[in-house]
Write a protein that holds these residues in place. Structure first.
Motif, PDB file in Angstrom:
ATOM      1  N   HIS A  18       0.851  -1.188   0.000  1.00  0.00           N
ATOM      2  CA  HIS A  18       0.000   0.000   0.000  1.00  0.00           C
ATOM      3  C   HIS A  18       0.888   1.240   0.000  1.00  0.00           C
ATOM      4  N   ILE A  19       0.287   2.374  -0.337  1.00  0.00           N
ATOM      5  CA  ILE A  19       1.035   3.622  -0.251  1.00  0.00           C
ATOM      6  C   ILE A  19       1.480   3.788   1.205  1.00  0.00           C
ATOM      7  N   SER A  48      -5.978   0.309   2.379  1.00  0.00           N
ATOM      8  CA  SER A  48      -6.887   0.082   3.508  1.00  0.00           C
ATOM      9  C   SER A  48      -6.956   1.295   4.422  1.00  0.00           C
ATOM     10  N   GLY A  49      -6.466   2.433   3.936  1.00  0.00           N
ATOM     11  CA  GLY A  49      -6.552   3.653   4.726  1.00  0.00           C
ATOM     12  C   GLY A  49      -7.860   4.384   4.466  1.00  0.00           C
ATOM     13  N   PHE A  50      -8.197   5.279   5.371  1.00  0.00           N
ATOM     14  CA  PHE A  50      -9.321   6.191   5.149  1.00  0.00           C
ATOM     15  C   PHE A  50      -9.095   7.430   6.003  1.00  0.00           C
ATOM     16  N   VAL A  51      -9.671   8.532   5.564  1.00  0.00           N
ATOM     17  CA  VAL A  51      -9.541   9.799   6.277  1.00  0.00           C
ATOM     18  C   VAL A  51     -10.932  10.263   6.657  1.00  0.00           C
ATOM     19  N   ASN A  58      -4.899   7.052  13.349  1.00  0.00           N
ATOM     20  CA  ASN A  58      -4.357   7.289  12.009  1.00  0.00           C
ATOM     21  C   ASN A  58      -4.389   6.005  11.192  1.00  0.00           C
ATOM     22  N   SER A  59      -5.413   5.874  10.354  1.00  0.00           N
ATOM     23  CA  SER A  59      -5.525   4.676   9.524  1.00  0.00           C
ATOM     24  C   SER A  59      -4.677   4.765   8.263  1.00  0.00           C
ATOM     25  N   GLY A  63      -2.454   3.035   3.974  1.00  0.00           N
ATOM     26  CA  GLY A  63      -2.915   3.575   2.700  1.00  0.00           C
ATOM     27  C   GLY A  63      -3.329   5.025   2.833  1.00  0.00           C
ATOM     28  N   ILE A  64      -3.535   5.675   1.699  1.00  0.00           N
ATOM     29  CA  ILE A  64      -3.839   7.102   1.712  1.00  0.00           C
ATOM     30  C   ILE A  64      -5.330   7.393   1.820  1.00  0.00           C
TER      31      ILE A  64
END
Length: 298
Positions: A18-19, A48-51, A58-59, A63-64
């Motif tokens: 992932h990034i 698998s990140g989210f904002v 900090n997910s 990922g971004i």
């Protein structure tokens, strides 16, 4: 120092970083990171990140957060992946409630509509990055209802969500989780039952080996048991949720099993690297690459 690009890894399986997996080596720009991954021999990417202002942790360590990116950045990611011959694995939808609630299991019409609206929000994102999978979680138990009723509500919601994703060729990867005891979907057998009941190509199991090692263990046994409903794998050692070789899971044996079974059944899987790096440095990223080379050396 040796140039890691000189002997790009040729993996037997499609592992998807992932990034953020190689920020120290490639820099912070997502496109530079994707090109670096391609140079190393990786054939897929996941996120698998989210904002979200709702979420305190900090997910983006995984990922971004594709749903938070501009259309221009999403287009650039999709174009770069295509140019480098990489596939886009799964991405995560931004949560609409946090902490999670009984969004799917309650059967409440307003909650169902919120779940389906969240699914619709991922359609344009998936198109721009040419994603074939989206991670779907079923959130929490509704303790006021029998488990059978909660299951029926989940099946109904997943069938309706299949109507959203199936026309664009995206498969929901429904994820079994171990983060909290109130999360509804916990075992591979439970996920198998849901997928069989939904009975749609757009609904398959996300077999996350980190979570399932915590919840049930016997990973190879359970992989075989639910094999025909698995759509996607994710990797993470336990304890610690870092790269293979840092915990108790024998990933070399598991990767060999998945490889041989995939060949025998003419299936093809992405294995998402949904974990942290055990060492946060360039040396740690070299250790990450070496860990996958070793686990893939069967």
């Amino acid at each position: 120092m040796n140039n890691p690009h000189e002997n790009a890894a040729m993996f037997k399986l499609k592992y998807a970083p992932h990034i953020g997996s190689f920020t120290h080596s490639a820099g912070k720009d997502p496109i530079d990171q994707i090109n670096y991954m391609a140079d190393l021999g990786f054939k897929a990417l996941e996120d698998s990140g989210f904002v979200s202002p709702l979420v305190q942790f900090n997910s983006t360590r995984m990922g971004i957060g594709m749903c938070s990116q501009t259309p221009e950045m999403l287009n650039k990611i999709g174009e770069t992946l295509a140019k480098r011959g990489m596939e886009m694995g799964t991405f995560v939808l931004t949560p609409t409630k946090w902490p999670p609630i009984e969004l799917v299991t309650s059967g409440k019409p307003e909650y169902l509509e919120e779940f389906l609206t969240k699914c619709k929000s991922g359609v344009e994102v998936a198109k721009r990055i040419n994603a074939k999978f989206v991670t779907i979680t079923l959130d929490c138990f509704d303790r006021s209802l029998p488990i059978e009723m909660q299951t029926a509500h989940a099946i109904d919601a997943l069938r309706k969500a299949s109507d959203i994703f199936e026309p664009i060729g995206v498969t929901m990867a429904i994820e079994t989780l171990a983060d909290h005891h109130e999360l509804f979907l916990r075992t591979s057998a439970q996920a198998y039952m849901l997928c069989k009941a939904v009975n749609r190509d757009a609904c398959k199991i996300l077999f996350d080996m980190y979570h399932l090692q915590k919840n049930e263990g016997r990973l190879i046994y359970h992989i075989d048991m639910v094999w025909d409903e698995i759509g996607y794998f994710q990797v993470g050692d336990e304890p610690g949720r870092c790269e293979p070789g840092t915990g108790e899971i024998n990933y070399k044996n598991i990767f060999k099993h998945i490889y041989q079974k995939s060949k025998a059944s003419q299936k093809d899987f992405i294995l998402g690297m949904e974990h942290f790096n055990s060492i946060d440095s360039i040396e740690g990223e070299q250790a990450l690459l070496e860990a996958y080379k070793q686990a893939d050396n069967f």
